[in-house]
Write a protein that holds these residues in place. Structure first.
Motif, short mmCIF file in Angstrom:
data_model
loop_
_atom_site.label_atom_id
_atom_site.label_comp_id
_atom_site.label_asym_id
_atom_site.label_seq_id
_atom_site.Cartn_x
_atom_site.Cartn_y
_atom_site.Cartn_z
N UNK A 235 0.83 -1.19 0.00
CA UNK A 235 0.00 0.00 0.00
C UNK A 235 0.88 1.25 0.00
N UNK A 236 0.24 2.38 -0.04
CA UNK A 236 0.91 3.68 0.01
C UNK A 236 0.77 4.26 1.43
N UNK A 237 1.69 5.15 1.83
CA UNK A 237 1.56 5.79 3.14
C UNK A 237 0.19 6.44 3.35
N UNK A 238 -0.39 6.98 2.30
CA UNK A 238 -1.69 7.63 2.42
C UNK A 238 -2.82 6.62 2.70
N UNK A 239 -2.56 5.34 2.49
CA UNK A 239 -3.54 4.32 2.85
C UNK A 239 -3.55 4.08 4.35
N UNK A 240 -2.46 4.46 5.01
CA UNK A 240 -2.31 4.21 6.44
C UNK A 240 -2.51 5.49 7.26
#
Length: 70
Positions: free
Chosen positions: A57-62
């Motif tokens: 995933x991407x940091x923006x998913x977390x």
């Protein structure tokens, strides 16, 4: 707190348990719990990178910025 940690959501999407992620990332389950609950004051980029790699995933998913309503 304006930064919301959506780690539970990504774990559920990937069908993964917290202890599995902690083991694969190389952090303790206690530290992962601190991250999940939003109680962490900071996170190393290397930890964020490892979480993103494992969860694909991407940091923006977390991490999400939510403007304070006050």
């Amino acid at each position: 707190m304006p930064i919301v940690v959506n780690l539970d959501i990504m774990l559920a999407k990937r069908g993964m348990k917290s202890y599995e992620l902690a083991d694969l990332v190389g952090i303790t389950t206690a530290n992962l719990s601190i991250l999940k609950t939003g109680k962490a004051k900071a996170m190393r980029f290397s930890t964020l990178e490892a979480i993103c790699k494992v969860l694909d995933c991407q940091p923006s998913d977390i991490l999400e910025y939510v403007e304070d309503a006050s």
